[in-house]
Design a protein around this motif. Sequence first.
Motif, PDB file in Angstrom:
ATOM      1  N   LYS A 188       0.839  -1.205   0.000  1.00  0.00           N
ATOM      2  CA  LYS A 188       0.000   0.000   0.000  1.00  0.00           C
ATOM      3  C   LYS A 188       0.874   1.255   0.000  1.00  0.00           C
ATOM      4  O   LYS A 188       0.615   2.213  -0.734  1.00  0.00           O
ATOM      5  CB  LYS A 188      -0.927  -0.011   1.214  1.00  0.00           C
ATOM      6  CG  LYS A 188      -1.909   1.147   1.250  1.00  0.00           C
ATOM      7  CD  LYS A 188      -2.804   1.053   2.464  1.00  0.00           C
ATOM      8  CE  LYS A 188      -3.735   2.255   2.552  1.00  0.00           C
ATOM      9  NZ  LYS A 188      -4.559   2.235   3.777  1.00  0.00           N
ATOM     10  N   MET A 189       1.932   1.235   0.811  1.00  0.00           N
ATOM     11  CA  MET A 189       2.821   2.400   0.862  1.00  0.00           C
ATOM     12  C   MET A 189       3.582   2.566  -0.456  1.00  0.00           C
ATOM     13  O   MET A 189       3.775   3.689  -0.925  1.00  0.00           O
ATOM     14  CB  MET A 189       3.777   2.273   2.050  1.00  0.00           C
ATOM     15  CG  MET A 189       3.064   2.448   3.390  1.00  0.00           C
ATOM     16  SD  MET A 189       4.189   2.693   4.780  1.00  0.00           S
ATOM     17  CE  MET A 189       4.843   1.062   4.934  1.00  0.00           C
ATOM     18  N   GLN A 190       3.989   1.433  -1.032  1.00  0.00           N
ATOM     19  CA  GLN A 190       4.691   1.481  -2.321  1.00  0.00           C
ATOM     20  C   GLN A 190       3.825   2.141  -3.383  1.00  0.00           C
ATOM     21  O   GLN A 190       4.312   2.910  -4.233  1.00  0.00           O
ATOM     22  CB  GLN A 190       5.045   0.045  -2.740  1.00  0.00           C
ATOM     23  CG  GLN A 190       5.803  -0.064  -4.060  1.00  0.00           C
ATOM     24  CD  GLN A 190       7.267   0.335  -3.942  1.00  0.00           C
ATOM     25  OE1 GLN A 190       7.855   0.220  -2.876  1.00  0.00           O
ATOM     26  NE2 GLN A 190       7.841   0.810  -5.032  1.00  0.00           N
ATOM     27  N   ALA A 191       2.519   1.879  -3.331  1.00  0.00           N
ATOM     28  CA  ALA A 191       1.591   2.419  -4.333  1.00  0.00           C
ATOM     29  C   ALA A 191       1.427   3.931  -4.216  1.00  0.00           C
ATOM     30  O   ALA A 191       0.929   4.581  -5.144  1.00  0.00           O
ATOM     31  CB  ALA A 191       0.232   1.735  -4.201  1.00  0.00           C
ATOM     32  N   HIS A 192       1.837   4.501  -3.079  1.00  0.00           N
ATOM     33  CA  HIS A 192       1.653   5.937  -2.854  1.00  0.00           C
ATOM     34  C   HIS A 192       2.970   6.719  -2.919  1.00  0.00           C
ATOM     35  O   HIS A 192       3.006   7.895  -2.543  1.00  0.00           O
ATOM     36  CB  HIS A 192       0.980   6.173  -1.498  1.00  0.00           C
ATOM     37  CG  HIS A 192      -0.475   5.811  -1.473  1.00  0.00           C
ATOM     38  ND1 HIS A 192      -1.483   6.723  -1.696  1.00  0.00           N
ATOM     39  CD2 HIS A 192      -1.082   4.618  -1.277  1.00  0.00           C
ATOM     40  CE1 HIS A 192      -2.657   6.114  -1.615  1.00  0.00           C
ATOM     41  NE2 HIS A 192      -2.440   4.838  -1.370  1.00  0.00           N
ATOM     42  N   LEU A 193       4.040   6.066  -3.383  1.00  0.00           N
ATOM     43  CA  LEU A 193       5.321   6.773  -3.479  1.00  0.00           C
ATOM     44  C   LEU A 193       5.242   7.875  -4.529  1.00  0.00           C
ATOM     45  O   LEU A 193       4.646   7.706  -5.594  1.00  0.00           O
ATOM     46  CB  LEU A 193       6.435   5.796  -3.843  1.00  0.00           C
ATOM     47  CG  LEU A 193       6.888   4.822  -2.752  1.00  0.00           C
ATOM     48  CD1 LEU A 193       7.943   3.879  -3.300  1.00  0.00           C
ATOM     49  CD2 LEU A 193       7.430   5.581  -1.536  1.00  0.00           C
ATOM     50  N   ILE A 194       5.837   9.022  -4.212  1.00  0.00           N
ATOM     51  CA  ILE A 194       5.913  10.125  -5.170  1.00  0.00           C
ATOM     52  C   ILE A 194       7.388  10.379  -5.485  1.00  0.00           C
ATOM     53  O   ILE A 194       8.276   9.794  -4.865  1.00  0.00           O
ATOM     54  CB  ILE A 194       5.225  11.397  -4.636  1.00  0.00           C
ATOM     55  CG1 ILE A 194       5.899  11.894  -3.350  1.00  0.00           C
ATOM     56  CG2 ILE A 194       3.737  11.139  -4.391  1.00  0.00           C
ATOM     57  CD1 ILE A 194       5.315  13.191  -2.802  1.00  0.00           C
TER      58      ILE A 194
END
Length: 289
Positions: free
Chosen positions: A83-89
């Motif tokens: 989930k955190m990987q999907a929100h990386l900017i």
Amino acid sequence: MRSAIQYISNKWPFWNRTDGADHFFVVPHDFAACFHYQEEKAIERGILPLLRRATLVQTFGQENHVCLKEGSIIIPPYAPPQKMQAHLISPDTPRSIFVYFRGLFYDTGNDPEGGYYARGARASLWENFKSNPLFDISTDHPATYYEDMQRAVFCLCPLGWAPWSPRLVEAVVFGCIPVIIADDIVLPFADAIPWEEIGVFVEEKDVPKLDTILTSMPIDDILRKQRLLANPSMKQAMLFPQPAQPRDAFHQILNGLARKLPHPEGTYLQPGDKHLNWTAGPVGDLKPW
């Protein structure tokens, strides 16, 4: 737990060699093996007597506390890696937020008088900084929460009812300097993660001075902490990916267990020896398995 351990000790020979000293239990409750979410009741019950020789793998860590057993392995709480990987900017995104926090400041349901939750630290945060433009703090939890952490310089990690919080993991993963407000906290994997170098520790009584503490930090210190947080191994050590990966949190736990080997000779009992009392604890707890 008493019934389960009785079943294990009757069915297999291993428990009885040491009264559980060569076993480990994962106890990720608010107050670990005290098995209660309210601190007062947790302290009253204490660690389950049958676990007092075993190694505990626990998220709860607080110095000089009844529920922290000497020799426990302190682990980070779970935060979903995918989930955190999907929100990386983009790592080049400017950190335009100075201080960031989302969460409760008061727990009126469990603390109607408002003096016990977070020992007043979160209430102090709100009362002192709700109108401060440097502080982006709120009870709202936006869809951009993870992205916002990546735009922040400092991420507040205050205690709640217990000292630990998933915010600590999120801050490290997103390169936001964790501001740890939890007196006497015992941090996860302290032998592998240089917490003093990557974080900022603020005593609960000093929360009203938080703006001065953070704005007076030399820019070189901030940049050094950010560089350390950018190290992929720092993030890896805090996460539980599936399947497990080298140097991740699961392997940090294995390292902690390995350091307890080999067991000293005195760990093993002679036939008929016992250290633990099966009858300790409420009679009603011991149910047929």
